[in-house]
Design an enzyme around this catalytic site. Structure first.
Site, PDB file in Angstrom:
ATOM      1  CB  CYS A  69      15.264   9.247  19.897  1.00 45.76           C
ATOM      2  SG  CYS A  69      13.745   9.692  19.050  1.00 45.76           S
TER       3      CYS A  69
ATOM      4  CG  HIS B 263      14.712  14.417  20.410  1.00 44.73           C
ATOM      5  ND1 HIS B 263      14.595  14.989  19.152  1.00 44.73           N
ATOM      6  CD2 HIS B 263      14.239  13.141  20.272  1.00 44.73           C
ATOM      7  CE1 HIS B 263      14.075  14.104  18.311  1.00 44.73           C
ATOM      8  NE2 HIS B 263      13.858  12.972  18.962  1.00 44.73           N
TER       9      HIS B 263
HETATM   10  N1  LIG Z   1      15.590   9.395  13.683  1.00 47.59           N
HETATM   11  C1  LIG Z   1      15.724   9.174  14.978  1.00 47.59           C
HETATM   12  O1  LIG Z   1      16.066  10.071  15.777  1.00 47.59           O
HETATM   13  C2  LIG Z   1      15.464   7.800  15.530  1.00 47.59           C
HETATM   14  C3  LIG Z   1      15.786   7.548  16.860  1.00 47.59           C
HETATM   15  C4  LIG Z   1      15.539   6.287  17.395  1.00 47.59           C
HETATM   16  C5  LIG Z   1      14.983   5.312  16.600  1.00 47.59           C
HETATM   17  N2  LIG Z   1      14.678   5.586  15.297  1.00 47.59           N
HETATM   18  C6  LIG Z   1      14.108   4.496  14.500  1.00 47.59           C
HETATM   19  O2  LIG Z   1      15.076   4.098  13.536  1.00 47.59           O
HETATM   20  C7  LIG Z   1      14.412   3.676  12.341  1.00 47.59           C
HETATM   21  C8  LIG Z   1      14.963   4.454  11.155  1.00 47.59           C
HETATM   22  O3  LIG Z   1      14.796   5.810  11.366  1.00 47.59           O
HETATM   23  P1  LIG Z   1      15.508   6.919  10.455  1.00 47.59           P
HETATM   24  O4  LIG Z   1      15.301   8.172  11.209  1.00 47.59           O
HETATM   25  O5  LIG Z   1      16.892   6.514  10.050  1.00 47.59           O
HETATM   26  O6  LIG Z   1      14.546   6.896   9.156  1.00 47.59           O
HETATM   27  P2  LIG Z   1      14.889   7.216   7.626  1.00 47.59           P
HETATM   28  O7  LIG Z   1      15.902   8.315   7.532  1.00 47.59           O
HETATM   29  O8  LIG Z   1      13.576   7.399   6.977  1.00 47.59           O
HETATM   30  O9  LIG Z   1      15.569   5.875   7.091  1.00 47.59           O
HETATM   31  C9  LIG Z   1      14.828   4.696   6.893  1.00 47.59           C
HETATM   32  C10 LIG Z   1      15.730   3.594   6.376  1.00 47.59           C
HETATM   33  O10 LIG Z   1      14.941   2.411   6.207  1.00 47.59           O
HETATM   34  C11 LIG Z   1      15.104   1.932   4.877  1.00 47.59           C
HETATM   35  N3  LIG Z   1      13.898   1.276   4.388  1.00 47.59           N
HETATM   36  C12 LIG Z   1      12.670   1.823   4.194  1.00 47.59           C
HETATM   37  N4  LIG Z   1      11.823   0.904   3.673  1.00 47.59           N
HETATM   38  C13 LIG Z   1      12.527  -0.248   3.549  1.00 47.59           C
HETATM   39  C14 LIG Z   1      12.224  -1.541   3.067  1.00 47.59           C
HETATM   40  N5  LIG Z   1      11.009  -1.866   2.597  1.00 47.59           N
HETATM   41  N6  LIG Z   1      13.187  -2.485   3.082  1.00 47.59           N
HETATM   42  C15 LIG Z   1      14.447  -2.187   3.531  1.00 47.59           C
HETATM   43  N7  LIG Z   1      14.790  -0.969   3.991  1.00 47.59           N
HETATM   44  C16 LIG Z   1      13.844  -0.011   4.007  1.00 47.59           C
HETATM   45  C17 LIG Z   1      15.389   3.188   4.071  1.00 47.59           C
HETATM   46  O11 LIG Z   1      15.963   2.836   2.820  1.00 47.59           O
HETATM   47  P3  LIG Z   1      15.815   3.822   1.536  1.00 47.59           P
HETATM   48  O12 LIG Z   1      16.794   4.936   1.771  1.00 47.59           O
HETATM   49  O13 LIG Z   1      16.188   2.923   0.419  1.00 47.59           O
HETATM   50  O14 LIG Z   1      14.389   4.269   1.503  1.00 47.59           O
HETATM   51  C18 LIG Z   1      16.355   3.890   5.017  1.00 47.59           C
HETATM   52  O15 LIG Z   1      17.633   3.319   4.940  1.00 47.59           O
HETATM   53  C19 LIG Z   1      12.922   3.881  12.593  1.00 47.59           C
HETATM   54  O16 LIG Z   1      12.381   2.658  13.021  1.00 47.59           O
HETATM   55  C20 LIG Z   1      12.889   4.892  13.711  1.00 47.59           C
HETATM   56  O17 LIG Z   1      11.723   4.775  14.500  1.00 47.59           O
HETATM   57  C21 LIG Z   1      14.911   6.789  14.753  1.00 47.59           C
END
Ligand SMILES: NC(=O)c1ccc[n+]([C@@H]2O[C@H](COP(=O)([O-])OP(=O)(O)OC[C@H]3O[C@@H](n4cnc5c(N)ncnc54)[C@H](OP(=O)(O)O)[C@@H]3O)[C@@H](O)[C@H]2O)c1
Length: 325
Positions: free
Chosen positions: A127, A236
């Site tokens: 990001c 950010h």
């Molecule tokens: N946040 C950012 O600004 C950002 C920017 C770029 C990239 N990313 C990337 O995007 C991804 C998600 O980030 P996020 O910020 O959305 O995180 P998050 O809010 O923690 O969400 C994680 C998601 O993954 C699911 N999950 C976790 N364990 C799982 C499993 N074993 N099987 C299937 N689904 C599972 C969760 O489901 P539950 O709700 O059921 O736990 C939730 O839907 C990460 O790889 C992160 O590095 C994030």
């Protein structure tokens, strides 16, 4: 189209649904996937409730597109399964970003890389990197790039929903039991993001360096970053110093930023903040200064919403490019 969304309940996944809807992306059937914790949860999308399931080998059958935002381990496990089932995977995690057979794409900068998704997987960059690289591309087009030093100020939502929850808990005077941060974040500034490497750099800083070089296709470009977590919910910011091949005036640099697709036209002497961009798809640039000791070095400030242009919007733009050929 039949579209799978792995990580549908997370901070990026929920933003993805908003963006898909707002951009009128055609979806006939949504397959929302998340962990066992969310099994059976209903997600509202376009006047219908869709039931969240855990991913299985069957989940991706018949899917045209699979948008992943569930962490690197899940992406490593499920992206090949989805691709084998015929879906084009667009992955937000770090799992595939440095794989030479997986394009790493910011559409405004290197959309041509989309012509080579030989594994059926496309990676969305980190990001903080996305907003920095769009600004750097503007500078490269205007005056060539020699080196880059960035200091980032990254919001808690960059660590997902648990990051937002940690800030909220601590701001309310409670202890955040599941905080993803190494230190208290409310009222603090933490010069640390991601696992520590033996070299003293951390993983986020390596991502900014490696991904910037890869997206710009400048494998030897000197790039370093110091990545800092700040108690901001969304958005950010980065303070960037770039050395150019040729000296440019401040006016030409501001004009180059204004001309760059993806950068919102701003006022002269703008000083955009995360609150200005949260909830928008804009990358905004400000604080443009020529170094007083080196006319070829420029300092600037860049902000964007990490959940939107830093993740969901960039992924949906990639999907649109693929759809439109
Ligand atoms: N946040 C950012 O600004 C950002 C920017 C770029 C990239 N990313 C990337 O995007 C991804 C998600 O980030 P996020 O910020 O959305 O995180 P998050 O809010 O923690 O969400 C994680 C998601 O993954 C699911 N999950 C976790 N364990 C799982 C499993 N074993 N099987 C299937 N689904 C599972 C969760 O489901 P539950 O709700 O059921 O736990 C939730 O839907 C990460 O790889 C992160 O590095 C994030």
């Amino acid at each position: 189209l039949r579209v799978a969304l792995l990580g549908a309940t997370g901070a990026v996944g929920r933003t993805m649904l908003e963006i898909l809807d707002a951009r009128h992306f055609e979806i006939d059937e949504l397959v929302p996937l998340a962990s066992a914790r969310s099994r059976g949860t209903r997600i509202r999308f376009r006047d219908r409730d869709w039931c969240v399931e855990e991913p299985t080998g069957q989940s991706f059958l018949g899917c045209d597109l699979a948008l992943f935002s569930a962490g690197a381990a899940r992406s490593r496990a499920w992206a090949p399964v989805a691709a084998d089932a015929g879906a084009m995977v667009i992955d937000n995690s770090s799992a595939w970003r440095m794989d030479p057979d997986v394009p790493l794409v910011v559409p405004e900068v290197n959309a041509s890389a989309l012509l080579r998704p030989s594994r059926g997987i496309i990676a969305n960059p980190n990001c903080a990197t996305i907003q920095i690289v769009i600004a750097l591309e503007a500078l490269r087009r205007a005056g060539g790039l020699r080196s880059v030093i960035a200091t980032t100020f990254q919001s808690v939502s960059g660590a997902g929903q648990s990051g937002i929850d940690a800030l909220d808990s601590e701001a309310a005077g409670r202890i955040a039991a599941d905080s993803p941060f190494v230190r208290t974040i409310a009222g603090n500034v933490v010069p640390w993001i991601g696992p520590r490497l033996e070299s003293g750099w951390n993983e986020e800083e390596e991502k900014v360096r490696n991904e910037t070089r890869r997206i710009l296709d400048m494998p030897d470009l000197p790039v370093t970053a110091t990545c800092v977590r700040v108690p901001v919910r969304v958005g950010h910011a980065a303070a960037v110093t770039a050395r150019l091949e040729q000296a440019l005036s401040r006016d030409s640099i501001e004009a180059a930023f204004r001309a760059m697709p993806g950068i919102a036209p701003g006022e002269r002497d703008a000083d955009p903040t995360p609150l200005d961009v949260a909830g928008t798809d804009d990358v905004r640039v400000g604080r443009v200064r020529i170094d007083p000791d080196d006319p070829r070095t420029v300092h600037f400030w860049v902000v964007a919403d990490n959940l939107r242009k830093g993740a969901a919007t960039n992924a949906v733009q990639i999907a649109e490019r693929l759809r439109d050929g």
